[in-house]
Design a protein around this motif. Sequence first.
Motif, PDB file in Angstrom:
ATOM      1  N   CYS A 157     -81.299  34.857  24.694  1.00  0.00           N
ATOM      2  CA  CYS A 157     -81.355  35.440  23.569  1.00  0.00           C
ATOM      3  C   CYS A 157     -81.950  33.985  23.118  1.00  0.00           C
ATOM      4  O   CYS A 157     -82.143  33.364  22.605  1.00  0.00           O
ATOM      5  CB  CYS A 157     -79.938  35.534  22.257  1.00  0.00           C
ATOM      6  SG  CYS A 157     -80.200  34.889  20.596  1.00  0.00           S
ATOM      7  N   THR A 182     -84.095  31.788  20.284  1.00  0.00           N
ATOM      8  CA  THR A 182     -83.857  31.471  19.672  1.00  0.00           C
ATOM      9  C   THR A 182     -84.776  30.655  18.519  1.00  0.00           C
ATOM     10  O   THR A 182     -84.310  30.102  17.447  1.00  0.00           O
ATOM     11  CB  THR A 182     -82.489  30.506  19.579  1.00  0.00           C
ATOM     12  OG1 THR A 182     -82.830  29.798  20.775  1.00  0.00           O
ATOM     13  CG2 THR A 182     -80.755  31.277  20.095  1.00  0.00           C
ATOM     14  N   THR A 219     -77.151  25.616  16.982  1.00  0.00           N
ATOM     15  CA  THR A 219     -77.347  27.244  18.347  1.00  0.00           C
ATOM     16  C   THR A 219     -76.038  28.102  18.353  1.00  0.00           C
ATOM     17  O   THR A 219     -75.526  28.165  16.987  1.00  0.00           O
ATOM     18  CB  THR A 219     -76.543  26.079  18.938  1.00  0.00           C
ATOM     19  OG1 THR A 219     -76.282  26.654  20.365  1.00  0.00           O
ATOM     20  CG2 THR A 219     -74.314  25.917  19.150  1.00  0.00           C
ATOM     21  N   TYR A 220     -76.776  29.346  18.474  1.00  0.00           N
ATOM     22  CA  TYR A 220     -76.329  30.323  18.125  1.00  0.00           C
ATOM     23  C   TYR A 220     -75.345  30.820  19.412  1.00  0.00           C
ATOM     24  O   TYR A 220     -75.213  30.556  20.968  1.00  0.00           O
ATOM     25  CB  TYR A 220     -77.166  31.556  18.788  1.00  0.00           C
ATOM     26  CG  TYR A 220     -78.532  31.424  17.881  1.00  0.00           C
ATOM     27  CD1 TYR A 220     -78.297  31.872  16.630  1.00  0.00           C
ATOM     28  CD2 TYR A 220     -79.070  30.441  17.868  1.00  0.00           C
ATOM     29  CE1 TYR A 220     -80.019  31.606  16.053  1.00  0.00           C
ATOM     30  CE2 TYR A 220     -80.331  29.983  17.203  1.00  0.00           C
ATOM     31  CZ  TYR A 220     -80.322  30.891  16.028  1.00  0.00           C
ATOM     32  OH  TYR A 220     -81.535  31.157  14.933  1.00  0.00           O
ATOM     33  N   SER A 260     -72.719  33.681  20.732  1.00  0.00           N
ATOM     34  CA  SER A 260     -72.864  35.373  20.868  1.00  0.00           C
ATOM     35  C   SER A 260     -71.072  35.481  21.376  1.00  0.00           C
ATOM     36  O   SER A 260     -69.978  34.401  22.111  1.00  0.00           O
ATOM     37  CB  SER A 260     -73.771  36.107  21.839  1.00  0.00           C
ATOM     38  OG  SER A 260     -73.374  37.214  22.634  1.00  0.00           O
ATOM     39  N   PHE A 314     -73.185  37.751  16.826  1.00  0.00           N
ATOM     40  CA  PHE A 314     -73.925  35.775  16.507  1.00  0.00           C
ATOM     41  C   PHE A 314     -73.038  35.098  15.596  1.00  0.00           C
ATOM     42  O   PHE A 314     -72.505  35.024  13.990  1.00  0.00           O
ATOM     43  CB  PHE A 314     -75.351  35.724  16.755  1.00  0.00           C
ATOM     44  CG  PHE A 314     -75.732  35.946  18.036  1.00  0.00           C
ATOM     45  CD1 PHE A 314     -75.618  35.065  19.080  1.00  0.00           C
ATOM     46  CD2 PHE A 314     -76.857  37.275  17.999  1.00  0.00           C
ATOM     47  CE1 PHE A 314     -76.568  35.759  20.038  1.00  0.00           C
ATOM     48  CE2 PHE A 314     -77.413  37.835  19.465  1.00  0.00           C
ATOM     49  CZ  PHE A 314     -76.673  36.835  20.105  1.00  0.00           C
ATOM     50  N   TYR A 338     -73.410  30.755  14.139  1.00  0.00           N
ATOM     51  CA  TYR A 338     -74.395  29.448  14.002  1.00  0.00           C
ATOM     52  C   TYR A 338     -73.046  28.434  13.961  1.00  0.00           C
ATOM     53  O   TYR A 338     -72.393  28.415  12.948  1.00  0.00           O
ATOM     54  CB  TYR A 338     -74.998  30.048  12.577  1.00  0.00           C
ATOM     55  CG  TYR A 338     -76.052  31.520  13.061  1.00  0.00           C
ATOM     56  CD1 TYR A 338     -76.534  32.175  13.711  1.00  0.00           C
ATOM     57  CD2 TYR A 338     -75.446  32.524  12.231  1.00  0.00           C
ATOM     58  CE1 TYR A 338     -77.359  33.518  13.957  1.00  0.00           C
ATOM     59  CE2 TYR A 338     -76.288  33.762  12.834  1.00  0.00           C
ATOM     60  CZ  TYR A 338     -77.383  33.813  13.465  1.00  0.00           C
ATOM     61  OH  TYR A 338     -77.719  35.291  13.381  1.00  0.00           O
ATOM     62  N   ASP A 379     -71.193  32.757   9.781  1.00  0.00           N
ATOM     63  CA  ASP A 379     -71.721  34.013  10.484  1.00  0.00           C
ATOM     64  C   ASP A 379     -73.192  34.055  10.254  1.00  0.00           C
ATOM     65  O   ASP A 379     -73.775  35.501  10.233  1.00  0.00           O
ATOM     66  CB  ASP A 379     -70.641  35.071  10.373  1.00  0.00           C
ATOM     67  CG  ASP A 379     -70.529  35.591   9.125  1.00  0.00           C
ATOM     68  OD1 ASP A 379     -70.796  34.407   8.229  1.00  0.00           O
ATOM     69  OD2 ASP A 379     -69.635  36.403   8.454  1.00  0.00           O
ATOM     70  N   THR A 380     -73.728  33.833   8.961  1.00  0.00           N
ATOM     71  CA  THR A 380     -74.995  33.675   8.750  1.00  0.00           C
ATOM     72  C   THR A 380     -75.768  32.430   8.823  1.00  0.00           C
ATOM     73  O   THR A 380     -74.853  31.095   8.847  1.00  0.00           O
ATOM     74  CB  THR A 380     -75.308  33.895   7.049  1.00  0.00           C
ATOM     75  OG1 THR A 380     -74.634  33.048   6.899  1.00  0.00           O
ATOM     76  CG2 THR A 380     -74.217  35.270   7.026  1.00  0.00           C
ATOM     77  N   LEU A 381     -77.108  32.476   8.374  1.00  0.00           N
ATOM     78  CA  LEU A 381     -77.349  31.112   8.300  1.00  0.00           C
ATOM     79  C   LEU A 381     -77.478  30.588   6.999  1.00  0.00           C
ATOM     80  O   LEU A 381     -78.506  29.416   7.143  1.00  0.00           O
ATOM     81  CB  LEU A 381     -79.167  31.022   9.257  1.00  0.00           C
ATOM     82  CG  LEU A 381     -78.836  31.285  10.371  1.00  0.00           C
ATOM     83  CD1 LEU A 381     -81.057  31.627  10.807  1.00  0.00           C
ATOM     84  CD2 LEU A 381     -78.650  29.985  11.415  1.00  0.00           C
TER      85      LEU A 381
END
Length: 165
Positions: free
Chosen positions: A98, A100, A131-132, A134, A139, A141, A160-162
């Motif tokens: 992925c 990133t 970092t992500y 999976s 994803f 975060y 779950d979001t940035l």
Amino acid sequence: MGKDVKSVTVKELCSQVGISRQGFYKARREKVKQDLNELEIVEMVKLERFKHPMMGARKLHSKLKSLLFNAGIEIGRDRFFKLLKKHNLLIKRRIRYCKTTNSNHSFRKYNNLIKDIEIIKPNQVWVSDLTYISTREGFLYLSLITDAYSRKIVGHEVNDTLESI
């Protein structure tokens, strides 16, 4: 061969190594049997790989276990893996990648402010990173704040979001 070369008998060789002639011949028969079993296993694997080219070795072993048992061949998982490796039949695991980092963006890029600072004590400098992770649902975060001196994590957040909370 020349006349001065003396041929050595199996009996003499066995006495030198400390095994009986019976043990020598038994080991030789076992080796031939093992080689034939190996060829049979390789053929079974190739046939199964023809049907399912990306099937992994663990699944392959469990699938062929009953067929091998019916053929009178007993082979454990580790020896099965070594056999596949020897005959170059292991498949390479696909690495899920992925991307990133996108350094080619239009946002402001900040200079490294701690580049020339000597860090000599805890809590002098904290650094952060994203970092992500999976998961099956998508994803997550993970944001970490770390003490640069002790490298201990002093704070974290999983979302779950940035978006900032």
